[in-house]
Design a protein around this motif. Structure first.
Motif, PDB file in Angstrom:
ATOM      1  N   PRO A 640       0.815  -1.227   0.000  1.00  0.00           N
ATOM      2  CA  PRO A 640       0.000   0.000   0.000  1.00  0.00           C
ATOM      3  C   PRO A 640       0.848   1.276   0.000  1.00  0.00           C
ATOM      4  N   ILE A 641       2.031   1.241   0.643  1.00  0.00           N
ATOM      5  CA  ILE A 641       2.838   2.468   0.723  1.00  0.00           C
ATOM      6  C   ILE A 641       3.336   2.859  -0.669  1.00  0.00           C
ATOM      7  N   GLU A 642       3.808   1.856  -1.418  1.00  0.00           N
ATOM      8  CA  GLU A 642       4.296   2.165  -2.779  1.00  0.00           C
ATOM      9  C   GLU A 642       3.158   2.700  -3.635  1.00  0.00           C
ATOM     10  N   CYS A 643       1.991   2.101  -3.442  1.00  0.00           N
ATOM     11  CA  CYS A 643       0.832   2.567  -4.187  1.00  0.00           C
ATOM     12  C   CYS A 643       0.544   4.037  -3.849  1.00  0.00           C
ATOM     13  N   ALA A 644       0.667   4.384  -2.561  1.00  0.00           N
ATOM     14  CA  ALA A 644       0.424   5.772  -2.148  1.00  0.00           C
ATOM     15  C   ALA A 644       1.444   6.706  -2.799  1.00  0.00           C
ATOM     16  N   MET A 645       2.703   6.224  -2.935  1.00  0.00           N
ATOM     17  CA  MET A 645       3.731   7.077  -3.554  1.00  0.00           C
ATOM     18  C   MET A 645       3.391   7.329  -5.022  1.00  0.00           C
ATOM     19  N   THR A 646       2.929   6.263  -5.690  1.00  0.00           N
ATOM     20  CA  THR A 646       2.576   6.435  -7.106  1.00  0.00           C
ATOM     21  C   THR A 646       1.391   7.391  -7.224  1.00  0.00           C
ATOM     22  N   ARG A 670      -0.042  13.236   2.060  1.00  0.00           N
ATOM     23  CA  ARG A 670       1.414  13.385   1.955  1.00  0.00           C
ATOM     24  C   ARG A 670       2.065  13.387   3.343  1.00  0.00           C
ATOM     25  N   LEU A 671       1.430  14.096   4.262  1.00  0.00           N
ATOM     26  CA  LEU A 671       1.984  14.164   5.625  1.00  0.00           C
ATOM     27  C   LEU A 671       2.120  12.764   6.213  1.00  0.00           C
ATOM     28  N   ARG A 672       1.044  11.978   6.090  1.00  0.00           N
ATOM     29  CA  ARG A 672       1.062  10.624   6.670  1.00  0.00           C
ATOM     30  C   ARG A 672       2.108   9.744   5.983  1.00  0.00           C
ATOM     31  N   LEU A 673       2.236   9.942   4.670  1.00  0.00           N
ATOM     32  CA  LEU A 673       3.202   9.134   3.926  1.00  0.00           C
ATOM     33  C   LEU A 673       4.624   9.461   4.386  1.00  0.00           C
ATOM     34  N   TYR A 674       4.940  10.766   4.456  1.00  0.00           N
ATOM     35  CA  TYR A 674       6.292  11.147   4.890  1.00  0.00           C
ATOM     36  C   TYR A 674       6.567  10.622   6.303  1.00  0.00           C
ATOM     37  N   ASP A 675       5.540  10.715   7.152  1.00  0.00           N
ATOM     38  CA  ASP A 675       5.727  10.282   8.538  1.00  0.00           C
ATOM     39  C   ASP A 675       6.088   8.813   8.635  1.00  0.00           C
ATOM     40  N   ILE A 676       5.361   7.989   7.864  1.00  0.00           N
ATOM     41  CA  ILE A 676       5.638   6.542   8.017  1.00  0.00           C
ATOM     42  C   ILE A 676       6.963   6.183   7.356  1.00  0.00           C
ATOM     43  N   LEU A 677       7.284   6.831   6.222  1.00  0.00           N
ATOM     44  CA  LEU A 677       8.556   6.497   5.564  1.00  0.00           C
ATOM     45  C   LEU A 677       9.745   6.846   6.458  1.00  0.00           C
ATOM     46  N   ALA A 678       9.596   7.927   7.242  1.00  0.00           N
ATOM     47  CA  ALA A 678      10.715   8.328   8.105  1.00  0.00           C
ATOM     48  C   ALA A 678      10.974   7.281   9.179  1.00  0.00           C
ATOM     49  N   LEU A 679       9.965   6.448   9.477  1.00  0.00           N
ATOM     50  CA  LEU A 679      10.152   5.441  10.532  1.00  0.00           C
ATOM     51  C   LEU A 679      10.660   4.112   9.984  1.00  0.00           C
ATOM     52  N   LEU A 680      10.510   3.892   8.663  1.00  0.00           N
ATOM     53  CA  LEU A 680      10.935   2.605   8.083  1.00  0.00           C
ATOM     54  C   LEU A 680      12.387   2.724   7.612  1.00  0.00           C
ATOM     55  N   PRO A 681      13.110   1.589   7.557  1.00  0.00           N
ATOM     56  CA  PRO A 681      14.490   1.668   7.058  1.00  0.00           C
ATOM     57  C   PRO A 681      14.498   2.085   5.579  1.00  0.00           C
ATOM     58  N   PRO A 682      15.314   3.096   5.193  1.00  0.00           N
ATOM     59  CA  PRO A 682      15.285   3.616   3.814  1.00  0.00           C
ATOM     60  C   PRO A 682      15.538   2.538   2.754  1.00  0.00           C
TER      61      PRO A 682
END
Length: 1683
Positions: A640-646, A670-682
Motif C-alpha cells: 500500500p505504501i508504494e501505491c500511495a507514492m505512485t 502526503r503528511l502521513r506518507l512522509y511520517d511513516i517512511l521516516a520510521l521505516l528503514p530507507p
C-alpha cells in the motif's frame, strides 16, 4: 589582588600597576570594602572616614564603569550610615553639581552616571535623614532626564526609584512631577529605558494614590502602548506594573486609604480595562459603555501577550484566597475574552488567544489554589461548560435558525470550550486521585458535562472534550474501562449522527492513548471490542453519504489508537489489519490509472481521507509495535505504501478536475506518507527514491505552494548553545507557552489539537501540557524536511549534486519575503541532511558536490536574517564534520578570515565570526588546531568593537565555542582572553544583556579549560583564579536573570575544581534568594548549584541558609521574608522588590525546597530539588532527626485535612499552640491584608509522596548508624547522658502516625508509599522490647493503628497494586510476632482470609477494570502473604516442639492484667492457617506449576497451555512473568513445609477441589495435569502424584539456583535453599533422590557454584546445611544397600 584588600585604597600599589589593570584593582578594593564595612568596628571607620570619603568621591571623577559605579555608590552610602553623617550634604551637593554640568561629551558620561548612582544610593540607605534636600535633588534629576541619552535615562530612572523607595510617603510633593516626566518614556525606543520606567512607576504607585484612582485609565493606556514592539524584558516589567496597579486599585493598601478618602475601583471596571488591552491592543480606546467598534485591524500580539502576563500578576498580587472567593467571576471574564470576535478574527489568532487564556488559568488556578480550592474550581468550570453547551444546543435544535448570530455564537463557543476543557483536564490530572470525589458526586455531573461536549458541532470542542476525558482517566485509572465501555455503547446507539460518530471515536482514541500512563492497563478484550467497532465503521461508511467522511475518519483513528496498546494486543489483530490496509489502495497500476477518471469531488475526498487514515494507522503501528516488524510484515506494508507514492503524482490532475478544496486532504495523505517512511528503514523503499525526492523538494521549496510557509524545525536543528543569538532561551521561561507566538518563525506557538486529530492518542512531547500539532501546511513541510534528512545519506552523489544546484536556483528565482521563506526551508533541509550524514558516518561526496554545498552555505553567511546566518554557520560546521579533510577545513577557515579582515558591515562580521566558532565546535581542538591562533586573535579584536553590541555578542559567543572545543590546547590564550572578558564586564553598559550573557559563557568555558589546575598556588594560577572570581562577582550582580544564571554556573564549575576558594557564606544566601526569582532559568541554575554543594557540604549549606533568616531582621527591604506564615509576600511592599522574597523559616532551606515542589512544574527543576533534598537528608537526617521528621510530618499532615481519615489525635493542640506563638508584629502587619498570612498552599499529593519516601530513607539511614535507634532502653539511657542525643525509636508514635496518614489518603501513590513505610517500620521495630513491660514489644500498643491503616486497602474498589502491597504488610505484621493475642491478630488475619476467597473465585468472576495481569499480581500477592505467614507459623511450631514444656503459672496480680494469654500457645498461629490449608496447598501448587511453565526458554513457547495458567492469561504473559518472579520463593518454601508436615500423604482429593473450583480453573488445572478437559481425570496413584510434586519443587529450585540474577533479592535464594532443606527432611523425598542418583549430582554441582558466587554467610550456611542433608541421605542409602 591581595594588595587591594585594605580599608583604605592602597594608592601606591595602584600607581605601580599598568593602566589596563587599574579598573580591576579598584573594583576588587570596592568589593572588599563592601564586605568589610558592615563587619568593621565603628570607631575604626570613623577615624578613617574623611580619607575614605575623599578616595571614594575621587573615584566618581575617574569615569568608573557600570559595575564599579554601582559598588561605589553602595559603599559611600554604607559609609555614611555607619560613620558620621556630617559631610553627607557636601557630598550630595558635589554629585548634584556633576549632574547639572553642561558637559555632554562621551568621556564625561561615566562620571555623570556615577554621580546619579550615588544620589540614588544615599536616599535608598538614609531616606528621611536627607528629607529636606530631596525636592532639589529630584528636580535636578528630572531636568537632566530630558536631555540625557538612553544610558543616562535608565540610570536616572533607577535613581529616582531608589529615592522614592527611601523616602516612602514623605516624597508626596514630587510624585506628580516624577509621574509626568516618567510616563512619556514608557514608549522610549530603548528597551532598557522602558524597563527602568516601569520599575520606577511600580515604586511610585506604592504611595502615589492618583496612579490607581484618577489616572488609572491613563496608566493602562500607557502600559498597552509600552507593550507595542516590546521585548521579553519589557513585557515582564510592564505587565508587573499593570497587574499591580490594577490589584491596588481594587484592594488598596490599608495605610494609604486611611490617609485619604479613596474611591475604590470595582472588579468589573478593572477587568474591563484589562480586557480592552487584550482585545484592542495599544492604539486608541473603546467608546464609553464598552461597545466594540466593528472595525478591522488586527490586535497587536505583543500587547496581548503582555496583558496576559498582567492578568497573572494581578491575580497573584491579590492572592489565592481572593481568587478562591472570586473565581466564578474571574473565570467567566477570562472565557468571555476568547469568545469575543476580535480575539478570533482568523483561525491562528483564535489559537493564540486560546493559548493566552489557558496560560492565565494555568498560572493562577494551577499554582495559587490548594487542592480543596481546586476541586471547587473544577465545579465552577463544569458549570461554565454546561451553560455554554445549553446555549449551543438551543441554537442547533432551533431548526429554522436563519439567524446568523446563532451560528456565530456556536463558532465562538468552541474556543471557550477548548479553554475550559483544557483547564479542567489539567486540574484533574494535577489533582490525580485526590479528584475522585468529583467523579463520585452526582451533583457536579463532571462526566455528563464533558461527554455532552462530544456532540458539539465544532471539531475543536469535541477534541478538547476527548482530551479532557483522557486526563480524567489517567488521573483516576479505575474509570478508564467504564469510560471506554460507555463511549462504545453510545457510539453504537448514535451511529447515525455525524457529530456522535466523530466525538465518541475521538474520546475512545484519547482513552486508548492514555492507557500507557496507567500501570494497571485495561482488560485485553477491549482491544477486540475496538477492532470490531472500527471495522464496522469502515464497512458501513459507504452506505450513507452524510456519514461517509466521519465514519471513515473514525474507523482509522480508532485503529491508530489501538496500536498504542503495544505488541501484546496488536499481535492478535495483525492479519486483519494487513488485509484492511491492502484493501484501501488499488491493487495494481492499472487500477490506479483507471480510478483517475472516476468519481466526483465528494468520493475523492472520502477516498483521500480514508487513505490518509490508513497510512496514519500504519505509522502508529510502526512506531508502537517495532517488535512485530518482521521482514514479511514490512513487505506487506510496502504494497500500500508504494501505491500511495505512485498516487502522489496523480493528485494534481484530480485537484484540477474536482476543485481546490481537495488540497487539504491531499496534503494530509502526503503528511502521513512522509511520517511513516521516516520510521521505516530507507533500504525498503530505495526503488522509489527519485519520485519521492521530487515530491519532498517540491514540498519545502514551495514549488506548488503560493503561501510563504516556513518550517518550524530550524531552531531545533541549530545547536542548543546558540540560543543567545536566536533568543530561543525564551523556550526556558515560565511564559514559554505564550511567548512562542511572538517568535519570528511562522506558526510557532500556534499548535492546536484540531490540526491533527491523531495526536490525541500519541504520547505528549516532554514539557507540553496538551498536544499541539502545528497547522497542516507547516506540518507537511516539517515532515518533508525530516524525511529528506533520513533519505539524503542513501542517495547517489549525482542526485545530491542535482538537488544542491536546484536549491541555489530556487533561492535565486524567489524574491523578497518569499526568498527568505524558501531559503529558511532549504537550509533546514540541508542541515537535516548533514545531520543524517553525520549520524550515518557517511561523507558528503566528491569535489563538485562539496563545492555546490559550500556556495549555497557561504552565500547565507551574509544574509540579513540572523536565524539564517546562524543556520549557515551550523551547516558549515556540519559540512566540515562530514568531509573531515584538513585542506577543506583550511579553505573554509581562510575564507572567513579574509572576509573578517576586510568586511566592515555588521552582517558579514557576525556571520563569519560564528562560522569560525562552528568550525571549531564540529571539528574539535585537534582538527582545527592550526587555525586556533588566527581565530582567537580575530575574535578578540572583534569583541572590542564597542560600536556594535551585535558584533560583540556573536564574536564572544564564537570565542566561547572555541574555548569549549579546544580544551587544553587553549591554555596559552587563557590570560589575554580573561583580561578582555574582565575589561568588557567592567565597561559594557548593562543594558546590552546579550553581550554580558556571552561574557558569562566565555568565563565558564575558561574555568572548565583551566580545570583542576585552579587549585594550585603558583602566581599565574592565583591571578587567573582571582580574575575568574572577580568576573563571577560582576556577573552575579548584573540585573539580568540570564547573566546571573551564567554567573551561578561559573561559580558551580569553580566549586568543582577549587572548592576552597569559593566563599559559600556569600554564595549560599544569594542562591536562596534566587529560589524565588520570577525567572525559570535562574531558579534552575540556583537549584542545580545547591544540588552540587549539598553533595559535599550539606551541613554548611543549611547553616548559611539559616543565617539568611537570622539577618533578615535587619534588612526589612531586602525582600527576604521571615514571617513563618507568609506565602512569600508578607507585605505588599515586599512583593515589588525584585524577587518575591525567600521565605526561610525555622524549617530552613529544606522547608523552602519542599515548598518549591508544590509550585514548580519544570521536570528538570523538580528532579534537582529531589536530589538536593536527598543529599541533605543523607548527610544530616541522622544527626538532626526531630527536625527532619517534623518536616516530613508537616508535609504529610496536609493529607489528613483532605482525606476522610481522622488523624490519630494530638493534632489539634499543636495547631493552637502555633497560633499563640504569632507575635505582635505579625498581628499588625496582617491587618487589612485580607488574612494573607496563611501558608499559600497546603502541600500537594506529589510532595506528600516524596515526604513519605524521605521517611523510609530516614529509617534506612538510622539502620546503618547506631544500634540505639532501634533499642528503647539504650536510647533512653543515652538521652539521659546527653539530652541532645536523638534516636528514631523515641519518635515511633510519629512514624506510625505518618505512615497511617499516608496509607489512608485519597492518592494511590501516597497510599503505596505509606504502606511501604509501614512495612519498613514493622520490620525494623518488631523485635524492640518494651523495657517497662518485660516480655512485650513496643509495637504492641499500635495494633489498632496498623489494622486501621490496612483495612481500606482491602476494600472492593482498591486497585490491585495497593491490595498486593497491603498483603505484604499483613504478612509482615502477622509474621513479626508483635501481637500475642489470637483475637487481636484476627483483625488482620480476616483481611487475608477475605482476599483468599477472592482468589478462589477464579478467573472470570470479578467485573474487570484492569488488565488481567493486575489480577495475577493481586492473587499471587495473597498467596505469597499466606505462604510467608505459614512459614513463620511452622517455625514457631517447630521451636515450641523442641523447647521443654513448662507449666504456665499465673500469679495473682497477673490475673487482672492479662490472664494467661501472656505466652502464645505453641500452635496458635498455625491454628489460624490450618483451616485454609487444603485450599492454600492446592493454589500454591498451581502457582508453582504456572511459574515453572513461564520460566521455560522461548523455544518451548508452543508447549504452554493455550488457555493460560491458573492465574495468568496467555495475552498478558509478559507482564505476568514479573509478578510470578516476585512471589514464587516463599510459595516454594511453604509447599515444601506442607509436603513435609503431611509426610507426602495428602492426595489431591479431586472431589474436594472440584467443588471449590469454578469451571475455567478446573479446565486449567486439568491442562496442567496433562488431561484433556472434559474426560474424567484418571486418578494417579499417590506415589506418582508425589513424584510430580517432587520434580516440580526440585526443578524450580535447580533452575533458579543455576543462575540467580545478581539483582535477585537474597531472600529468594535463602527461601529456595530452606525449601530444599525442608524437602530433604522427609523420608519420601530422600528415597526418591537416592534412587535417582543424577538428581543428587546435579543438585550438588549447582550448590557448589552457588557457594562460590554468593557471599552472604547466611546463604553459605544454608548451602552447607543442604549438602549435609544430601550426604546423610546417600550414606543411609549405602547402609541399606550394604545390608
Amino acid at each position: 589582588m591581595e594588595l587591594a584588600h585594605s580599608l583604605l585604597l592602597n594608592e601606591e600599589a595602584l600607581a605601580q600597576i599598568t593602566e589596563a589593570k587599574r579598573p580591576v584593582f579598584i573594583f576588587e578594593w570596592l568589593r572588599f570594602l563592601d564586605k568589610v564595612l558592615v563587619a568593621a568596628n565603628k570607631t575604626d571607620v570613623k577615624e578613617k572616614q574623611k580619607k575614605l570619603v575623599e578616595q571614594l568621591t575621587g573615584l566618581i571623577n575617574s569615569s568608573p564603569g557600570p559595575p564599579t559605579r554601582k559598588l561605589l555608590a553602595k559603599n559611600l552610602a554604607a559609609l555614611y550610615s555607619i560613620g558620621d553623617t556630617f559631610t553627607v550634604f557636601q557630598t550630595l551637593d558635589k554629585c548634584n553639581d556633576i549632574i547639572k554640568s553642561k558637559d555632554d561629551t562621551a568621556a564625561y558620561l561615566p562620571t555623570k552616571l556615577a554621580a546619579v548612582a550615588c544620589v540614588g544610593a544615599f536616599y535608598e540607605k538614609m531616606g528621611r535623614m536627607l528629607g529636606s534636600s530631596f525636592p532639589e535633588t529630584v528636580n535636578n534629576l528630572l531636568k537632566s532626564l530630558k536631555s540625557a541619552e538612553s544610558q543616562g535615562r535608565s540610570e536616572i530612572l533607577m535613581s529616582l526609584q531608589k529615592v522614592l523607595n527611601g523616602l516612602g510617603g514623605a516624597a508626596a510633593s514630587c510624585h506628580r512631577d516624577i509621574y509626568k516626566n516618567a510616563r512619556s518614556l514608557l514608549t522610549d525606543r530603548s528597551m532598557a529605558v522602558r524597563c527602568a520606567v516601569a520599575k520606577c512607576l511600580l515604586e511610585l504607585q506604592n504611595e502615589a494614590v492618583f496612579m490607581w484612582t484618577a489616572e488609572l485609565e491613563n496608566v493602562a493606556t500607557l502600559c498597552f502602548k509600552a507593550l507595542e514592539n516590546s521585548n521579553y524584558g519589557v513585557r515582564v516589567a510592564v505587565s508587573k506594573l499593570l497587574g499591580t496597579v490594577m490589584a491596588t486599585a481594587l484592594i488598596p493598601k490599608q495605610a494609604t486609604v486611611m490617609r485619604q478618602n479613596v474611591k475604590r475601583a470595582t472588579l468589573e471596571e478593572v477587568l474591563e480595562l484589562m480586557a480592552t488591552g487584550f482585545l484592542r491592543g495599544g492604539s486608541g480606546f473603546l467608546k464609553s459603555g464598552g461597545e466594540m467598534l466593528k472595525v478591522g485591524g488586527s490586535v497587536n500580539r505583543e500587547v496581548r501577550v503582555g496583558v496576559t502576563q498582567a492578568y497573572v500578576v494581578f491575580v497573584t498580587t491579590l492572592g489565592g484566597q481572593w481568587l478562591e472567593r472570586n473565581f466564578a467571576t474571574f473565570l467567566s471574564h477570562v472565557l468571555d475574552l476568547v469568545s469575543h470576535p476580535r480575539a478570533t478574527q482568523t483561525h491562528v489568532e483564535a489559537v493564540y488567544s486560546r493559548r493566552c487564556v489557558s496560560f492565565i488559568l494555568r498560572a493562577t488556578v494551577g499554582s495559587l489554589l490548594g487542592e480543596k480550592a481546586q476541586i471547587a474550581a473544577v465545579k465552577d468550570i463544569c458549570q461554565a461548560i454546561g451553560k455554554q453547551m445549553k446555549a449551543v444546543e438551543a441554537v442547533v435544535n432551533d431548526a429554522n435558525s436563519e439567524n446568523k448570530s446563532g451560528a456565530a455564537d456556536v463558532a465562538a463557543s468552541q474556543h471557550v470550550m477548548v479553554c475550559a476543557l483544557q483547564e479542567l483536564g489539567s486540574l484533574v490530572q494535577s489533582l490525580n486521585a485526590t479528584a475522585s470525589p468529583l467523579i463520585q458526586e452526582p451533583s457536579i455531573g463532571l462526566l455528563e458535562t464533558v461527554t455532552s461536549v462530544l456532540l458539539h458541532p465544532s471539531m475543536a470542542a469535541r477534541l478538547a472534550a476527548a482530551w479532557c476525558l483522557r486526563c480524567v482517566a489517567v488521573a483516576l485509572p479505575f474509570q478508564l474501562t467504564p469510560f471506554l465501555d460507555r463511549c462504545a455503547e453510545r457510539l453504537n446507539n448514535l451511529k447515525t449522527s455525524p457529530e456522535a460518530v466523530s466525538g465518541y471515536s475521538f474520546a475512545m482514541a484519547a482513552l486508548l492513548g492514555g492507557v500507557h500512563q496507567c500501570p494497571l492497563g485495561i482488560p485485553h478484550a477491549k482491544g477486540k471490542m475496538v477492532v470490531s467497532i472500527a471495522e464496522d465503521l469502515l464497512r458501513t461508511a459507504a452506505q450513507n453519504s452524510r456519514l461517509s467522511l466521519q465514519r471513515t475518519q473514525a474507523g482509522w483513528l480508532l485503529l491508530g489508537a489501538l496500536m498504542t496498546l503495544g505488541p501484546s494486543v496488536v499481535r492478535y489483530h495483525l492479519p486483519k489489519m494487513l488485509l484492511l490496509w491492502r484493501n484501501v489502495f488499488p491493487r495494481s497500476l492499472k487500477e490506479l490509472e483507471a480510478e483517475k477518471a472516476r468519481g466526483d469531488s465528494f468520493t475523492w475526498q472520502v477516498t483521500l481521507e480514508g487513505r490518509a487514515g490508513a497510512l496514519c494507522a500504519m505509522r502508529s503501528f510502526v512506531a508502537h509495535c517495532p517488535e512485530l516488524l518482521t521482514e514479511d510484515v514490512i513487505r506487506k506494508l510496502m504494497t500500500p505504501i508504494e501505491c500511495a507514492m505512485t498516487m502522489m503524482s496523480h493528485i494534481p490532475s484530480v485537484i484540477k478536475a474536482h476543485g481546490a478544496h481537495l488540497k487539504a486532504s491531499a496534503a494530509m495523505v502526503r503528511l502521513r506518507l512522509y511520517d511513516i517512511l521516516a520510521l521505516l528503514p530507507p533500504k525498503t523503499y530505495e526503488g522509489s527514491f527519485n519520485a519521492l525526492l521530487r515530491e519532498l523538494v517540491a514540498e519545502f521549496t514551495l514549488t506548488d505552494n503560493s503561501a510563504n510557509t516556513t518550517t518550524s524545525l530550524l531552531r531545533s536543528l541549530c545547536h542548543y548553545d546558540d540560543s543567545v543569538l536566536l533568543g530561543s532561551w525564551l523556550q526556558e521561561t515560565d511564559h514559554k507557552s505564550i511567548e512562542d507566538q511572538l517568535q519570528p518563525n511562522s506558526a510557532s506557538g500556534s499548535g492546536a489539537l484540531e490540526h491533527d486529530p491523531s495526536s490525541i492518542y500519541l504520547r505528549i512531547p516532554a514539557g507540553e501540557a496538551v498536544p499541539g500539532p502545528l497547522p497542516l501546511g507547516v506540518s507537511v513541510i516539517d515532515a518533508s524536511v525530516a524525511l529528506f534528512g533520513v533519505v539524503f545519506p542513501h542517495v547517489s552523489y549525482k542526485h545530491r549534486l542535482q538537488m544542491l544546484d536546484h536549491f541555489a536556483e530556487c533561492v535565486k528565482q524567489a524574491k523578497g519575503v518569499r526568498q527568505q521563506a524558501v531559503q529558511l526551508n532549504i537550509f533546514t533541509a540541508v542541515l537535516s541532511a548533514l545531520k543524517g550524514l553525520a549520524e550515518n558516518k557517511s561523507t558528503l561526496g566528491p569535489e563538485e558536490v562539496r563545492k555546490s554545498a559550500l556556495t549555497l552555505v557561504m552565500g547565507a553567511l551574509d544574509n540579513p536574517n540572523p536565524i539564517l546566518r546562524c543556520a549557515a554557520g551550523e551547516a558549515l560546521g556540519r559540512m566540515a564534520q562530514v568531509v573531515g579533510e584538513a585542506s577543506f577545513i583550511a579553505r573554509m577557515a581562510q575564507y572567513s578570515f579574509d572576509k573578517l579582515k576586510s568586511a566592515r558591515d555588521v552582517v558579514s562580521r557576525t556571520g563569519h565570526s560564528l562560522a569560525l566558532g562552528c568550525l571549531h565546535r564540529y571539528v574539535g581542538g585537534i582538527g582545527s588546531g592550526q587555525h586556533l591562533k588566527t581565530s582567537v586573535s580575530i575574535l578578540l579584536a572583534l569583541a572590542q568593537d564597542g560600536t556594535s553590541p551585535e558584533v560583540q555578542t556573536w564574536s564572544l559567543h564564537s570565542l566561547a565555542l572555541i574555548v569549549d572545543s579546544s580544551g587544553p590546547m587553549y591554555r596559552g590564550y587563557v590570560e589575554p582572553t580573561l583580561s578582555l572578558v574582565l575589561t568588557l564586564l567592567l565597561t559594557v553598559p548593562p543594558s546590552h544583556t546579550e553581550v554580558h550573557q556571552c561574557l558569562g559563557r566565555c568565563l565558564g568555558a575558561i574555568i572548565t579549560t583551566v580545570g583542576p589546575e585552579l587549585q594550585g598556588n603558583g602566581a599565574t594560577i592565583s591571578t587567573i583564579r582571582s580574575s575568574c572570581l572577580v568576573g563571577c562577582a560582576i556577573t552575579q550582580d548584573h540585573s539580568d536573570s540570564l547573566v546571573q544564571a551564567a554567573a551561578i554556573s561559573c561559580l558551580q564549575q569553580l566549586h568543582m575544581f577549587a572548592p576552597r576558594h569559593v566563599n559559600l557564606s556569600s554564595l549560599v544566601p544569594s542562591l536562596c534568594v534566587h529560589l524565588c526569582s520570577s525567572h525559570l532559568l535562574l531558579r534552575r541554575a540556583a537549584v542545580a548549584c545547591l544540588r552540587q554543594l549539598a553533595q559535599r557540604e550539606a551541613a554548611e549549606v543549611c547553616e548559611y541558609a539559616m543565617s539568611l533568616a537570622k539577618n533578615a531582621g535587619d534588612k526589612e527591604n531586602s525582600g527576604i521574608n521571615i514571617n513563618p506564615f507568609a506565602p512569600g509576600a508578607g507585605s505588599r511592599r515586599d512583593a515589588h522588590s525584585r524577587h518575591q522574597g525567600v521565605n526561610i523559616t525555622e524549617t530552613g532551606l529544606e522547608g523552602v525546597l519542599f515548598g518549591m515542589l508544590d509550585r514548580e512544574t519544570d521536570r528538570k527543576l523538580c528532579s534537582d530539588i529531589h536530589d538536593t533534598l536527598g543529599h541533605m537528608l543523607s548527610s544530616l537526617a541522622v544527626e538532626n532527626l526531630s527536625h527532619w521528621l517534623m518536616l516530613c510530618k508537616d508535609v504529610l499532615a496536609a493529607s489528613s485535612d483532605m482525606s476522610t481519615a481522622a488523624p490519630l489525635g494530638g493534632g489539634k493542640d499543636e495547631e493552637s499552640e502555633k497560633k499563640d506563638e504569632m507575635d505582635d508584629d505579625t498581628m499588625f502587619t496582617t491587618l487589612g491584608e485580607e488574612d494573607k498570612s496563611k501558608p499559600s498552599v497546603a502541600p500537594r499529593w506529589a510532595t506528600r509522596v516524596f515526604a513519605a519516601d524521605c521517611l523510609c530513607r530516614v529509617i534506612m539511614l538510622c539502620e546503618n548508624a547506631n544500634k540505639a535507634h532501634f533499642d528503647l532502653a539504650l536510647a533512653r539511657s543515652a538521652r539521659l547522658k546527653n539530652p541532645k542525643n536523638d534516636f528514631l525509636v523515641l519518635h515511633l508514635s510519629d512514624l506510625i502516625r505518618m505512615a497511617f496518614m499516608a496509607a489512608t489518603d485519597h492518592s494511590n501513590q501516597l497510599r503505596m508509599a505509606g504502606l511501604q513505610a509501614l512495612e519498613d517500620i514493622i520490620k525494623k521495630f518488631a523485635l524492640v522490647p518494651e523495657p517497662e513491660f518485660p516480655g512485650h514489644v513496643i509495637l504492641e500498643q499500635y495494633q489498632a493503628n496498623v489494622g486501621a491503616a490496612l483495612r481500606p486497602a482491602f476494600s472492593q474498589d482498591t486497585p490491585s497494586d495497593i491490595t498486593a502491597k497491603a498483603c505484604q504488610v499483613c504478612s509482615a505484621w502477622i509474621g513479626s510476632g508483635v501481637v500475642s493475642d489470637l483475637n487481636d491478630l484476627r483483625r488482620v488475619h480476616n483481611l487475608l482470609v477475605s482476599s483468599l476467597d477472592k482468589v478462589q473465585a477464579g478467573k472470570g468472576s470479578s467485573s474487570q477494570l484492569y488488565r488481567e495481569s493486575a489480577t495475577t499480581m493481586e492473587k499471587l500477592a495473597v498467596l505469597k502473604a499466606w505462604a510467608e505467614v505459614y512459614v513463620v507459623a511452622m517455625k514457631i511450631k517447630k521451636e515450641a516442639e523442641t523447647k521443654p514444656k513448662r507449666v504456665l503459672k499465673s500469679t495473682e496480680e497477673d490475673e487482672d492484667d492479662f490472664g494467661t494469654v501472656d505466652e502464645l500457645p505453641p500452635d496458635s498461629l498455625i491454628t489460624l492457617v490450618q483451616p485454609e490449608l487444603p485450599a492454600l496447598s492446592r493454589l500454591w501448587l498451581a502457582a508453582l506449576k504456572d511459574y515453572a511453565l513461564l520460566t521455560l526458554p522461548a523455544e518451548f513457547a508452543t508447549q504452554l497451555p493455550p488457555d493460560g495458567g491458573a492465574f495468568y492469561t496467555p495475552e498478558t504473559i509478559d507482564t505476568a512473568r514479573l509478578h510470578y518472579r516476585n512471589s514464587w520463593a516463599p510459595i516454594l518454601h511453604a509447599v515444601a513445609l506442607w509436603l513435609n508436615s503431611t509426610g507426602f500423604n495428602a492426595s489431591e482429593s479431586t472431589e474436594e477441589s472440584a467443588a471449590a473450583m469454578p469451571n475455567s480453573q478446573k479446565r486449567a488445572t486439568a491442562m496442567m495435569l496433562n488431561q484433556t478437559p472434559g474426560t474424567p481425570p484418571t486418578a494417579k496413584s499417590l506415589p506418582e502424584i508425589n513424584k510430580d510434586r517432587m520434580h516440580l519443587i526440585l526443578g524450580v529450585s535447580i533452575q533458579f539456583l543455576c543462575s540467580p540474577r545478581p539483582e535477585e533479592p537474597v531472600e529468594h535464594v535463602t527461601s529456595c535453599l530452606q525449601a530444599l532443606h525442608t524437602l530433604l527432611d522427609s523420608p519420601c523425598a530422600r528415597i526418591h533422590i537416592a534412587e535417582d542418583q543424577l538428581l543428587g549430582v546435579e543438585l550438588l554441582s549447582v550448590l557448589h557454584r552457588l557457594l562460590l558466587t554468593w557471599d552472604p554467610p547466611s546463604v553459605q550456611l544454608l548451602v552447607t546445611g543442604v549438602v549435609q542433608q544430601i550426604m546423610k541421605m546417600i550414606l543411609k542409602r549405602k547402609k541399606i544397600l550394604l545390608l
